[in-house]
Design a protein around this motif. Structure first.
Motif, PDB file in Angstrom:
ATOM      1  N   GLY A 165       0.831  -1.433   0.145  1.00  0.00           N
ATOM      2  CA  GLY A 165       0.055   0.498   0.066  1.00  0.00           C
ATOM      3  C   GLY A 165       0.791   1.031  -0.311  1.00  0.00           C
ATOM      4  O   GLY A 165       0.521   1.846  -0.742  1.00  0.00           O
ATOM      5  N   ASP A 205     -21.561  -5.447   7.211  1.00  0.00           N
ATOM      6  CA  ASP A 205     -20.554  -4.093   7.624  1.00  0.00           C
ATOM      7  C   ASP A 205     -20.892  -3.091   9.190  1.00  0.00           C
ATOM      8  O   ASP A 205     -20.463  -2.493   9.040  1.00  0.00           O
ATOM      9  CB  ASP A 205     -21.641  -3.247   7.226  1.00  0.00           C
ATOM     10  N   VAL A 206     -20.917  -4.829   9.892  1.00  0.00           N
ATOM     11  CA  VAL A 206     -20.355  -4.259  11.499  1.00  0.00           C
ATOM     12  C   VAL A 206     -19.531  -3.843  11.717  1.00  0.00           C
ATOM     13  O   VAL A 206     -18.107  -4.930  11.653  1.00  0.00           O
ATOM     14  CB  VAL A 206     -20.530  -5.582  12.270  1.00  0.00           C
ATOM     15  N   PHE A 207     -19.347  -2.250  11.816  1.00  0.00           N
ATOM     16  CA  PHE A 207     -17.943  -2.437  12.224  1.00  0.00           C
ATOM     17  C   PHE A 207     -17.692  -0.706  13.359  1.00  0.00           C
ATOM     18  O   PHE A 207     -16.341  -1.245  14.195  1.00  0.00           O
ATOM     19  CB  PHE A 207     -17.326  -1.523  10.913  1.00  0.00           C
ATOM     20  N   VAL A 208     -18.443   0.144  13.227  1.00  0.00           N
ATOM     21  CA  VAL A 208     -17.997   1.011  13.621  1.00  0.00           C
ATOM     22  C   VAL A 208     -18.727   0.894  15.966  1.00  0.00           C
ATOM     23  O   VAL A 208     -18.078   1.508  16.098  1.00  0.00           O
ATOM     24  CB  VAL A 208     -19.451   2.898  13.038  1.00  0.00           C
ATOM     25  N   TYR A 224     -15.908  -0.247  16.931  1.00  0.00           N
ATOM     26  CA  TYR A 224     -14.785   0.188  16.718  1.00  0.00           C
ATOM     27  C   TYR A 224     -14.718   1.261  18.040  1.00  0.00           C
ATOM     28  O   TYR A 224     -13.577   1.506  19.129  1.00  0.00           O
ATOM     29  CB  TYR A 224     -14.143   1.545  15.292  1.00  0.00           C
ATOM     30  N   LYS A 231     -10.131  -2.713  19.607  1.00  0.00           N
ATOM     31  CA  LYS A 231     -11.425  -2.072  18.509  1.00  0.00           C
ATOM     32  C   LYS A 231     -10.796  -3.750  17.851  1.00  0.00           C
ATOM     33  O   LYS A 231     -10.935  -3.663  16.899  1.00  0.00           O
ATOM     34  CB  LYS A 231     -10.899  -1.507  17.592  1.00  0.00           C
ATOM     35  N   GLY A 250     -15.484  -6.653   9.169  1.00  0.00           N
ATOM     36  CA  GLY A 250     -15.577  -5.352   8.321  1.00  0.00           C
ATOM     37  C   GLY A 250     -13.924  -4.337   9.619  1.00  0.00           C
ATOM     38  O   GLY A 250     -12.882  -3.921   9.178  1.00  0.00           O
ATOM     39  N   GLY A 251     -13.509  -4.473  10.972  1.00  0.00           N
ATOM     40  CA  GLY A 251     -12.641  -3.733  11.785  1.00  0.00           C
ATOM     41  C   GLY A 251     -11.226  -5.000  11.491  1.00  0.00           C
ATOM     42  O   GLY A 251     -10.143  -4.379  11.120  1.00  0.00           O
ATOM     43  N   ILE A 297     -10.250  -6.174   8.101  1.00  0.00           N
ATOM     44  CA  ILE A 297      -9.927  -5.377   7.011  1.00  0.00           C
ATOM     45  C   ILE A 297      -9.798  -3.496   6.934  1.00  0.00           C
ATOM     46  O   ILE A 297      -9.067  -3.361   6.575  1.00  0.00           O
ATOM     47  CB  ILE A 297     -10.961  -4.494   5.835  1.00  0.00           C
ATOM     48  N   TRP A 298     -10.343  -2.909   8.233  1.00  0.00           N
ATOM     49  CA  TRP A 298     -10.135  -1.467   8.435  1.00  0.00           C
ATOM     50  C   TRP A 298      -8.606  -1.673   9.085  1.00  0.00           C
ATOM     51  O   TRP A 298      -7.210  -1.071   8.493  1.00  0.00           O
ATOM     52  CB  TRP A 298     -11.276  -1.124   9.605  1.00  0.00           C
ATOM     53  N   PHE A 330      -5.168  -0.025   7.333  1.00  0.00           N
ATOM     54  CA  PHE A 330      -4.805   1.352   7.557  1.00  0.00           C
ATOM     55  C   PHE A 330      -3.662   1.286   8.888  1.00  0.00           C
ATOM     56  O   PHE A 330      -3.759   2.153   9.366  1.00  0.00           O
ATOM     57  CB  PHE A 330      -6.076   2.157   8.165  1.00  0.00           C
ATOM     58  N   GLN A 357      -1.625  -3.791   2.292  1.00  0.00           N
ATOM     59  CA  GLN A 357      -3.414  -3.702   1.476  1.00  0.00           C
ATOM     60  C   GLN A 357      -4.228  -5.166   0.790  1.00  0.00           C
ATOM     61  O   GLN A 357      -4.784  -5.303   1.050  1.00  0.00           O
ATOM     62  CB  GLN A 357      -2.566  -2.860   0.517  1.00  0.00           C
ATOM     63  N   GLY A 395     -12.036  -8.271   1.750  1.00  0.00           N
ATOM     64  CA  GLY A 395     -12.471  -7.461   1.453  1.00  0.00           C
ATOM     65  C   GLY A 395     -13.567  -8.313   0.122  1.00  0.00           C
ATOM     66  O   GLY A 395     -14.760  -8.517   0.024  1.00  0.00           O
ATOM     67  N   LEU A 443     -15.475 -10.791   1.264  1.00  0.00           N
ATOM     68  CA  LEU A 443     -16.978 -10.181   2.415  1.00  0.00           C
ATOM     69  C   LEU A 443     -17.872  -9.426   1.136  1.00  0.00           C
ATOM     70  O   LEU A 443     -19.363  -9.497   1.492  1.00  0.00           O
ATOM     71  CB  LEU A 443     -16.484  -8.614   3.147  1.00  0.00           C
ATOM     72  N   PRO A 487     -19.916  -3.728  -0.172  1.00  0.00           N
ATOM     73  CA  PRO A 487     -19.338  -4.055   1.182  1.00  0.00           C
ATOM     74  C   PRO A 487     -18.243  -2.345   1.085  1.00  0.00           C
ATOM     75  O   PRO A 487     -17.330  -2.826   0.238  1.00  0.00           O
ATOM     76  CB  PRO A 487     -19.010  -4.892   2.006  1.00  0.00           C
ATOM     77  N   PHE A 544     -15.972  -1.685   2.719  1.00  0.00           N
ATOM     78  CA  PHE A 544     -14.629  -1.538   3.406  1.00  0.00           C
ATOM     79  C   PHE A 544     -13.877  -2.352   2.131  1.00  0.00           C
ATOM     80  O   PHE A 544     -12.918  -1.855   2.227  1.00  0.00           O
ATOM     81  CB  PHE A 544     -14.261  -2.861   4.174  1.00  0.00           C
ATOM     82  N   LEU A 545     -14.305  -2.424   0.568  1.00  0.00           N
ATOM     83  CA  LEU A 545     -13.400  -3.492  -0.111  1.00  0.00           C
ATOM     84  C   LEU A 545     -12.823  -2.716  -0.676  1.00  0.00           C
ATOM     85  O   LEU A 545     -11.775  -2.581  -0.967  1.00  0.00           O
ATOM     86  CB  LEU A 545     -13.916  -4.062  -0.973  1.00  0.00           C
ATOM     87  N   LEU A 603     -12.079   1.317   0.644  1.00  0.00           N
ATOM     88  CA  LEU A 603     -11.946   1.760   1.160  1.00  0.00           C
ATOM     89  C   LEU A 603     -10.293   2.355   0.451  1.00  0.00           C
ATOM     90  O   LEU A 603      -9.526   3.532   0.460  1.00  0.00           O
ATOM     91  CB  LEU A 603     -11.900   1.566   2.287  1.00  0.00           C
ATOM     92  N   PHE A 604      -9.523   1.127   0.630  1.00  0.00           N
ATOM     93  CA  PHE A 604      -7.945   1.474   0.055  1.00  0.00           C
ATOM     94  C   PHE A 604      -8.051   2.490  -1.035  1.00  0.00           C
ATOM     95  O   PHE A 604      -6.948   3.577  -1.139  1.00  0.00           O
ATOM     96  CB  PHE A 604      -6.925   0.191   0.650  1.00  0.00           C
ATOM     97  N   LYS A 645      -5.992   5.990  -2.527  1.00  0.00           N
ATOM     98  CA  LYS A 645      -4.873   6.505  -2.913  1.00  0.00           C
ATOM     99  C   LYS A 645      -5.889   7.357  -3.897  1.00  0.00           C
ATOM    100  O   LYS A 645      -5.203   8.156  -5.160  1.00  0.00           O
ATOM    101  CB  LYS A 645      -4.596   5.018  -3.626  1.00  0.00           C
ATOM    102  N   PHE A 663     -19.737   7.860   9.193  1.00  0.00           N
ATOM    103  CA  PHE A 663     -18.311   7.566  10.570  1.00  0.00           C
ATOM    104  C   PHE A 663     -17.091   6.970   9.127  1.00  0.00           C
ATOM    105  O   PHE A 663     -15.954   8.063   9.061  1.00  0.00           O
ATOM    106  CB  PHE A 663     -18.962   6.790  11.768  1.00  0.00           C
ATOM    107  N   LEU A 664     -17.790   6.289   8.874  1.00  0.00           N
ATOM    108  CA  LEU A 664     -16.230   5.153   7.767  1.00  0.00           C
ATOM    109  C   LEU A 664     -15.547   5.773   6.768  1.00  0.00           C
ATOM    110  O   LEU A 664     -14.216   6.377   7.216  1.00  0.00           O
ATOM    111  CB  LEU A 664     -16.586   3.991   7.812  1.00  0.00           C
TER     112      LEU A 664
END
Lengths: 307, 298
Positions: A41, A239-242, A245, A251, A262-263, A265-266, A270, A275, A282, A285, B138, B140-141, B143-144, B148, B231-232
């Protein structure tokens, strides 16, 4: 109508389609591509490594496997509990308070209940997360549940519900259900409102109790709505994440007990800078969501009952 | 759904034994279901009221006496949330973004939906399904790569970038919903307008948009709530804490209070973020419920 039709169509579609292709479709397509590389990444160097990321996904018992397990649990529990409660409440509020001279109506105060139940739906997940984190907090941090249990002399987890492996996932799911029920209450209510009253009245005349009314009349006629709700809730579950987090220690902790796909993947994308690996998860998913939709459309279909 | 009484049940249900005692069952059920309804109502009300009460407490009271009332209301918490916590800034940031993202979403969404609903052309279905399918992706897939893409054009950490992303990610549902809505509008009016010499553009802006008002309002409400709570995407795309939108700002505050231990200010900030939503909800409760569930019902 013919004159200037195509220039018009083009001028109206160019912007939305262009923006959508650039910021939604392109990143999704790139993610698929990235998932077959070893890209971290940060650099511009990468090589194609085939399905290695996908194979390694299922060897990662620290994050990915717990996350798949937990997301799987949420995927089953969230729709079942939410739909059951939503149907029950909608039935009570619309049809359940019955028999004042044979007229069908909801229990008293149903308008008030609907307003209250629906409220969490308009709150942001950030607010809900802060709220419930404090509700679940340990007793010496002023948690509501732990404090309440203490007041009755009952035992409660020493570090609160969220720092306890046994309770953390259930606690998160409970908050998800709490925030979603109102939506499905209103959703099912509007579907119930379109069922003709004489069907119920006929049922009552034939001596049907409330259980029978529900299972023999309401539920079969609501089948399509239930199916829609199931798809919606499944997508929410994936998609549960927030909340994870915001609420859980690390988290996704403690000890991976509340990791969700989701968490993870994040985290890989990040914070770990992996990546390609994150993209592979992802993609998994993505196909999970896709197959859910296909399955529910193919097998969930019943004969449509017209009324 | 017309009120036709031709019911096609799969098979007639077995006749129920009429000897049950419906009254008894009714009474027990009544108590049970009323109790359960109230229990759930309290489960919604209590945490919210409790956090409002806590926002007036000292940090010591919050930890030591969670179930009690504040000895003296701590307005300091609110002052601190507003100034140190930057809640005011986050509000303004969010509004700045949403003025553009909501109008952009509605304009682009309505344009695409209108063309897809009312004009025959090659690729119509393809475009429609490309939009509708986006509801399931989704996020999330993406995001990155999204990060970029914005970085490459210098739009990372900028509001224009965030606004465009909000619009793009709100389009699937908006287009899906509005397409269905535009299809339900009568064709007669459109034809009459065309005969009177209105062009395609005038037809859209002066005839079709006004007719589609109920649908537009419902989906606008849906998008306002969705983008307000987003949020995300800002978490990933807006890394400067100064530029945070409200949900993200609250999350940052929560994280910081974790270290500084000023719970009172955190709850005050949470309440401040909740108040406008609450007021809007109480006033527009019907419209909001209709707007949020509209798409699901179509």
């Amino acid at each position: 109508m013919r004159h200037g039709k195509y220039p018009f169509i083009l001028s109206f579609l160019a912007l939305p389609v262009g923006l959508y292709a650039w910021l939604v479709l392109l990143p999704f397509a790139q993610a698929f591509q990235i998932s077959f590389t070893d890209w971290s990444g940060s650099s511009n160097q990468f090589e194609y490594i085939g399905f290695d990321n996908y194979v390694n996904l299922f060897k990662d018992d620290r994050l990915v496997l717990p996350a798949l397990r937990n997301t799987g649990i949420i995927l089953v529990v969230l729709p079942v509990v939410t739909i059951a409660l939503g149907l029950f409440f909608a039935f009570m509020l619309n049809i359940g308070g019955r028999s004042r001279q044979g007229r069908i109506e909801g229990v008293r105060g149903s308008r008030f209940h609907k307003i209250v139940f629906f409220f969490p739906q308009v709150l942001s997940l950030a607010i809900i997360g802060i709220l419930w984190k404090q509700v679940y907090a340990p007793e010496n941090f002023g948690g509501l549940i732990t404090g309440g249990l203490e007041a009755f002399g009952l035992p409660s987890p020493v570090n609160g519900f969220l720092a306890d492996k046994r309770f953390v996932l259930a606690s998160v799911i409970a908050v998800l259900v709490w925030s979603a029920v109102g939506f499905y209450l209103v959703f099912f209510s509007s579907a119930m409102a379109s069922i003709p009253r004489d069907l119920y009245e006929a049922g009552i005349v034939d001596g049907a109790g409330r259980f029978q009314t529900f299972f023999r009349i309401t539920l079969p006629l609501l089948w399509e709505s239930v199916q829609t709700a199931w798809i919606y809730l499944s997508i929410i579950a994936l998609d549960v994440f927030v909340l994870v987090y915001m609420m859980t220690p690390g988290k996704g902790g403690p000890d991976g007990a509340s990791e969700v796909v989701g968490g993870v993947i994040w985290k890989y994308a990040f914070t770990h800078g992996e990546q390609a690996f994150a993209s592979a998860l992802g993609v998994v998913l993505f196909f999970a969501a896709l197959s859910l939709a296909v399955v529910s459309l193919r097998f969930g279909r019943r004969e449509r009952i017209e009324f | 759904m017309a009120t036709q009484t031709s019911i096609e049940t799969r098979k007639p249900p077995a006749p129920a034994a009429p000897t049950r005692e419906p009254r008894r069952e009714g009474a027990v059920m009544n108590v049970f279901s009323h109790a359960f309804l109230w229990l759930w109502g309290l489960m919604v009300i209590i945490p919210v009221v409790w956090i409002v009460l806590s926002s007036f407490k000292t940090t010591r009271e919050i930890a030591g006496d969670p179930l009690g009332l504040p000895a003296a209301p701590q307005w300091d918490n609110y002052a601190s949330a507003w100034t140190n916590g930057n809640i005011g800034t986050y509000f303004i940031n969010t509004l700045q973004v949403m003025v553009f993202s909501i109008s952009g979403t509605m304009l682009l969404g309505a344009m695409a939906a209108y063309v897809l609903a009312r004009y025959e052309f090659r690729g119509n279905r393809l475009v429609y399904f490309a939009f509708a399918g986006g509801m399931m992706f989704p996020v999330f897939l993406a995001l990155f790569p999204l990060f970029k893409i914005l970085d490459n054009v210098g739009m990372l950490n900028t509001y224009p970038g965030l606004i465009l992303v909000y619009i793009a990610y709100s389009l699937p549902f908006t287009v899906f919903f509005l397409t269905a809505f535009f299809r339900t509008l009568p064709t007669g009016v459109a034809e009459a307008a065309l005969i009177d010499g209105a062009g395609h553009y005038r037809l859209f802006f002066q005839v079709m948009l006004p007719m589609a008002k109920p649908g537009l309002i419902a989906i606008t409400i849906f998008n306002i709530i969705g983008q307000w709570n987003q949020f995300l995407l800002p978490l990933v795309l807006m890394s400067d804490p100064e530029d945070a939108v409200i949900s993200q700002g609250l999350a940052n505050l929560a994280l910081r209070q974790g270290y500084e231990g000023d719970q009172g200010a955190l709850f005050a900030g949470t309440v401040l973020a909740m108040v406008p939503i609450f007021i809007a909800y109480v006033i527009f409760q019907r419209q909001i419920q209709a707007g949020l569930t509209a798409g699901a019902i179509k």
